[in-house]
Design an enzyme around this catalytic site. Structure first.
Site, PDB file in Angstrom:
ATOM      1  N   LYS A   1       0.838  -1.204   0.000  1.00  0.00           N
ATOM      2  CA  LYS A   1       0.000   0.000   0.000  1.00  0.00           C
ATOM      3  C   LYS A   1       0.876   1.258   0.000  1.00  0.00           C
ATOM      4  CE  LYS A   1      -3.835  -2.436   2.114  1.00  0.00           C
ATOM      5  NZ  LYS A   1      -4.609  -2.799   3.306  1.00  0.00           N
TER       6      LYS A   1
ATOM      7  N   GLN B   1      -4.324  -1.390   9.603  1.00  0.00           N
ATOM      8  CA  GLN B   1      -4.342  -2.725   8.996  1.00  0.00           C
ATOM      9  C   GLN B   1      -4.960  -3.736   9.963  1.00  0.00           C
ATOM     10  OE1 GLN B   1      -3.317  -3.429   5.742  1.00  0.00           O
ATOM     11  NE2 GLN B   1      -4.272  -5.413   6.173  1.00  0.00           N
TER      12      GLN B   1
ATOM     13  N   ASP C   1     -10.704   3.340   4.060  1.00  0.00           N
ATOM     14  CA  ASP C   1     -11.045   1.914   3.955  1.00  0.00           C
ATOM     15  C   ASP C   1     -12.562   1.729   3.828  1.00  0.00           C
ATOM     16  OD1 ASP C   1      -9.113  -0.028   3.746  1.00  0.00           O
ATOM     17  OD2 ASP C   1      -8.716  -0.162   5.897  1.00  0.00           O
TER      18      ASP C   1
END
Ligand code: NAP
Length: 288
Positions: free
Chosen positions: A58, A102, A125
């Site tokens: 990412k 994460q 997200d």
């Protein structure tokens, strides 16, 4: 004599990602000329090896597209209070437009507390309840990256969902449910299947679009697919040889389907691409 149907066309997630990432890079450059650099903070708690790979990918994707990114790594012993304090600081940091923690986080940290601590304006997200509510009601918000990427794949083949029957296998908050809502928003009639669904095959055989998001190999086989259907494979599994594979029996289903996504090289790269898109849009929204 019946001719075998031609194999499905492959929807190439790598090629589509390259195109979308180059669009992102152009828009990032346009913002930079105004003195704004979109910034993503990626927070990793603990040593989960898969998570380490995901966060590295990412951060690298951000750098390649010209976005600013910071990777904050913490020991697995970090307390929930300390993590929430860090998120609060990032919420108030003007250089950061998107925040990603994460998952999974270590067991002593409540993932819901973490997700809900992120400002909805920086929830790239798309997991916050405010983002989920926005998707459900058709309001502006951030869409979860994986199903959003699937929608872009359908868009790339100019697929008109209106009046079609779309079927999603899986009902998680991060893939299955938001996927179903996105398909509904584009006027498909949507069926959601899960582990308690009886006679999955009877349902999948009626579907024009099938999204498999389960996490088990061969959940969808050729005998379960209507000829010409579009099949999107979200699953990430390992086969007996240890190689990455999806939920769909790719070789079998491609003989029946009209379009199919491979694993690897399908939905996976699109997920990171849509994270870049969301981060860019977070910066654009506050700098119209
Ligand atoms: P999850 O939270 O474990 O959800 C799996 C879903 O599949 C659940 O709703 C479950 O039903 C359902 N299910 C399990 N067995 C089934 C069966 N035999 N028939 C029908 N449905 C069944 O997983 P997830 O987070 O949604 O992820 C799904 C897969 O996508 C995983 O392989 C994951 O690694 C992958 N993934 C890939 C990406 C990417 O970027 N490519 C991103 C995210 C996830 P119940 O609700 O009844 O338990």
């Amino acid at each position: 004599m019946n001719q075998p149907s031609p194999p499905a066309q492959i929807i190439d997630g790598v090629a589509l990602s390259q195109k979308l990432r180059s669009d992102v890079a152009s828009r990032v450059q346009a913002l930079k000329t105004r003195g704004i650099t979109p910034g993503l903070a990626v927070v990793l708690v603990g040593e989960n090896p898969a998570s380490q790979v995901y966060v590295r990918n990412k951060v690298k994707a951000c750098e390649d597209a010209g976005l600013f990114s910071v990777l904050e790594k913490y020991e697995a012993t970090l307390t929930e209070a300390a993590l929430l304090a860090r998120i609060d600081a990032l919420n108030n940091d003007p250089a950061i437009h998107g925040i990603l923690v994460q998952l999974p986080v270590p067991a002593h940290i409540n993932a819901s507390h973490v997700i809900e601590a992120i400002s909805p304006d920086k929830d790239v997200d798309g997991f916050h309840v405010a983002s989920a509510g926005a998707l459900m009601t058709g309001m502006p918000g951030f869409w979860p990256c994986t199903p959003y990427g699937c929608m872009k794949m359908l868009e790339s083949i100019h697929y008109d969902l209106k009046g079609k029957h779309a079927l999603v296998i899986g009902r998680s908050n991060i893939v299955g449910k938001p996927m179903a809502l996105m398909l509904l928003q584009k006027h498909a009639s949507v069926t959601i299947c899960h582990s308690a669904t009886t006679n999955l095959k009877a349902l999948t055989l009626q579907a024009d679009v099938i999204v498999a998001a389960v996490g088990k190999r061969n959940v969808l086989t050729a005998d379960m697919v209507k000829p010409g259907a579009v099949v999107l494979d979200v699953g990430m599994n390992r086969n007996d040889a240890g190689k990455l594979c999806g939920d769909v029996d790719f070789e079998g289903v491609r003989q029946v389907a009209g379009y199919i996504t491979p694993v690897p090289g399908g939905v996976g790269p699109m997920t990171i691409t849509m994270l870049l898109v969301n981060t860019l849009e977070a910066a654009e929204r506050i700098n119209p």
